[in-house]
Write an enzyme that holds these catalytic residues in place. Structure first.
Site, short mmCIF file in Angstrom:
data_model
loop_
_atom_site.label_atom_id
_atom_site.label_comp_id
_atom_site.label_asym_id
_atom_site.label_seq_id
_atom_site.Cartn_x
_atom_site.Cartn_y
_atom_site.Cartn_z
N ASP A 93 0.85 -1.20 0.00
CA ASP A 93 0.00 0.00 0.00
C ASP A 93 0.88 1.24 0.00
OD1 ASP A 93 -2.35 1.34 -0.14
OD2 ASP A 93 -2.82 1.22 1.98
N GLU A 94 0.30 2.36 -0.35
CA GLU A 94 1.03 3.63 -0.45
C GLU A 94 2.27 3.44 -1.32
OE1 GLU A 94 -0.52 6.08 0.70
OE2 GLU A 94 -1.70 5.42 2.43
N ALA A 95 2.07 2.76 -2.45
CA ALA A 95 3.20 2.37 -3.30
C ALA A 95 3.99 3.56 -3.82
CB ALA A 95 2.67 1.55 -4.47
N CYS B 209 -16.54 13.36 -5.98
CA CYS B 209 -16.12 14.75 -5.81
C CYS B 209 -16.80 15.32 -4.56
CB CYS B 209 -16.49 15.56 -7.04
SG CYS B 209 -16.12 17.31 -6.82
C1 LIG Z 1 -2.14 13.67 -3.24
C2 LIG Z 1 -0.99 13.48 -2.31
C3 LIG Z 1 -1.09 12.64 -1.24
N1 LIG Z 1 -0.05 12.45 -0.39
C4 LIG Z 1 -0.16 11.55 0.76
C5 LIG Z 1 -1.39 11.78 1.59
C6 LIG Z 1 -1.69 10.43 2.17
O1 LIG Z 1 -0.95 10.31 3.37
C7 LIG Z 1 -1.16 9.46 1.13
C8 LIG Z 1 -2.27 8.87 0.29
O2 LIG Z 1 -3.05 7.98 1.06
P1 LIG Z 1 -4.36 7.23 0.48
O3 LIG Z 1 -4.26 5.85 1.04
O4 LIG Z 1 -4.26 7.23 -1.01
O5 LIG Z 1 -5.53 7.98 1.00
O6 LIG Z 1 -0.28 10.22 0.30
C9 LIG Z 1 1.15 13.12 -0.61
O7 LIG Z 1 2.13 12.95 0.14
N2 LIG Z 1 1.25 13.99 -1.68
C10 LIG Z 1 0.22 14.20 -2.54
O8 LIG Z 1 0.39 14.99 -3.51
#
Ligand SMILES: Cc1cn([C@H]2C[C@H](O)[C@@H](COP(=O)(O)O)O2)c(=O)[nH]c1=O
Ligand SMILES: Nc1ncnc2c1ncn2[C@@H]1O[C@H](COP(=O)(O)OP(=O)(O)O)[C@@H](O)[C@H]1O
Length: 467
Positions: A347-349, A404
């Site tokens: 996750d969070e790949a 949205c």
């Molecule tokens: C758009 C975006 C997101 N992030 C970070 C914010 C969250 O901690 C994760 C995404 O988590 P999810 O499981 O997809 O809800 O990524 C970031 O660091 N930078 C960005 O531009």
């Protein structure tokens, strides 16, 4: 066996990504703590221990085959989309459905049984017992009970299968009833029986029946072995008899990694962090090699008993391990444990720099099914990390959408509500919102609208102001 990996950020990161206060980034297993500011004396990994039934057959194949080995059967599935699109939810579901695949061999057995019935083949007692074991192990306990009732000769093996089947299925009380039935039938329980019985008593925290079974075991002069000892130690710890658990451990003639891990997780369950660390040190100094269960027990204890979970925005959970990079996984998890994995969820790949190499190696070379979930684009709608780089490696790609938050239409993009400019900024609904194309382009309007909704909500619910 399956494992979910998550990038590891600073454990003290103020930005918790998901809704739960103890979610992805506050727990070592869920988060990717990029800066190892809270380095522990052991790998900060998060794992999902599942049983693997395919390991044995795979290992056997390996020894039977000569080079070249059979082609790898790995797969890569990629799930992308904006925040709140359900990526983590989908990842967890897919992992859970993969565990259903490990039931395939039972399904095959059931089909053979059906064919036996169709052609009118009447199994003998031996075959009936084998069928009973198949059904009991795969959790089809009604069928197993039917076969059991119709067995002319109920020896120890079918009784054991019924006890174990019910205990594994989480119906411990019935498992214990079968144990009593077995004894009333005049049979002498063996080590397999006791392993299931102690497990049942541990789960139920049923000290008295556990002690009685322990007494029966001593009278039965069952030779000590690590499986029984571990089950027994676990039972005493789970029944809050910490001293008895420790005494049993000290008296054990044969100890191995499992016994040590049982002791360590026993202390951990009771928040005895010092004992956990002492036992872990002792285990190492006595030359025992910790495995992922040991590490998980130490990690959990050091995170003050909090389970390490992968958490969705809806609060659904599955245990997982936190890593700073994927290349360290195999070594930290242990080569042996890694081999037992069938499915690896990531996750969070977007936060893993070595995503491409890891996925290619795991699928092409090691035959793993890798399920990857992550953001395809950042808040600027630019490619995020290496997620898009692995598309050419993938068997399937799923692009999810959220709703949205302004108009309720399909949301493909993530809008940042704050002024921070760095790409990586951990956060949840406080910092980000999913939006449609129109509201992304009119970003400022959207941010203002969100602020308005938030403000009016505060007015409607004054109690929230104090939170
Ligand atoms: C758009 C975006 C997101 N992030 C970070 C914010 C969250 O901690 C994760 C995404 O988590 P999810 O499981 O997809 O809800 O990524 C970031 O660091 N930078 C960005 O531009
Ligand atoms: N605007 C939104 N659109 C869709 N789902 C949302 C939204 N806001 C909150 N959610 C919740 O978030 C859940 C998805 O959470 P999760 O699987 O963690 O998403 P992801 O990993 O893609 O960020 C949805 O099932 C839904 O209940």
């Amino acid at each position: 066996m399956k494992s979910i990996l998550n990038p590891k950020f600073s454990a003290l990161s103020p930005h918790l990504p998901k809704t739960s206060p103890f979610s992805l980034f506050s727990r070592p297993h869920d988060s990717i703590f990029r800066n190892n500011s809270q380095q522990l004396p052991f790998p900060s990994l998060k794992a999902t221990p599942f049983s693997s039934n395919s390991f044995l057959s795979r290992a056997q194949n390996r020894t039977l085959q000569t080079e070249p080995t059979r082609p790898p059967s790995g797969e890569i599935h990629v799930i992308v989309g904006p925040m709140f699109a359900g990526k983590t939810t989908t990842l967890l579901r897919r992992i859970q459905s993969e565990s259903a695949n490990s039931r395939k061999q039972y399904e095959r057995g059931r089909r053979i049984h059906a064919q036996m019935i169709v052609v009118g083949f009447v199994p003998n007692e031996y075959l009936k017992t084998k069928l009973l074991i198949l059904y009991a192990k795969s959790g089809y306990l009604e069928t197993a009970s039917f076969l059991f009732d119709n067995l002319a000769d109920k020896g120890l093996i079918p009784w054991n299968a019924m006890v174990a089947g019910y205990v594994q299925k989480g119906v411990e009380e019935v498992g214990l009833e079968f144990f009593c039935g077995m004894r009333q039938a005049g049979l002498r329980p063996d080590q397999y029986t006791f392993a299931s019985v102690f497990r049942a008593c541990a789960t139920l925290a049923a000290l008295e029946p556990g002690k009685q079974a322990h007494a029966v075991m001593i009278k039965s002069q069952i030779t000590e072995n690590v499986v029984i000892n571990s089950a027994l130690i676990d039972m005493y710890f789970k029944c809050s008899c910490i001293c008895d658990g420790r005494l049993l451990f000290e008296k054990c003639l044969s100890r191995n990694t499992i016994t040590w891990s049982t002791l360590i997780s026993g202390y951990g369950q009771h928040g005895r962090v010092m004992e956990v660390l002492d036992s872990f040190q002792r285990m190492l100094s006595e030359g025992f090699r910790p495995n992922y269960v040991t590490f998980l027990a130490v990690l959990v204890a050091c995170s003050h008993g909090g389970l390490i979970d992968e958490v969705t925005h809806d609060g659904a959970k599955l245990p997982c391990w936190a890593l700073t990079n994927l290349s360290s996984f195999k070594q930290k998890f242990g080569i042996e444990a890694y081999e037992k994995l069938d499915v690896i969820g990531i996750d969070e790949a977007q936060f893993f720099e070595d995503l491409y190499d890891f996925c290619r190696e795991a699928a092409d070379h090691d035959g793993k099914t890798v399920i990857v979930a992550g953001l395809d684009g950042n808040y600027l709608r630019r490619s995020f990390g290496s997620v898009l780089d692995i598309i050419p490696l993938a068997d399937t790609v799923t692009k999810l959408t959220a709703l949205c938050e302004i108009c309720g239409k399909r949301a493909f993009f993530t809008l940042r509500k704050t002024q921070e400019k760095q790409v990586e900024l951990i956060g949840g609904g406080d910092v980000y919102m999913p939006v449609c194309r129109h509201h992304y382009v009119n970003g400022q309007v959207a941010v203002e609208a969100a602020r308005f909704v938030l403000e009016s909500h505060k007015v409607e619910c004054p109690s929230h102001i104090h939170k």
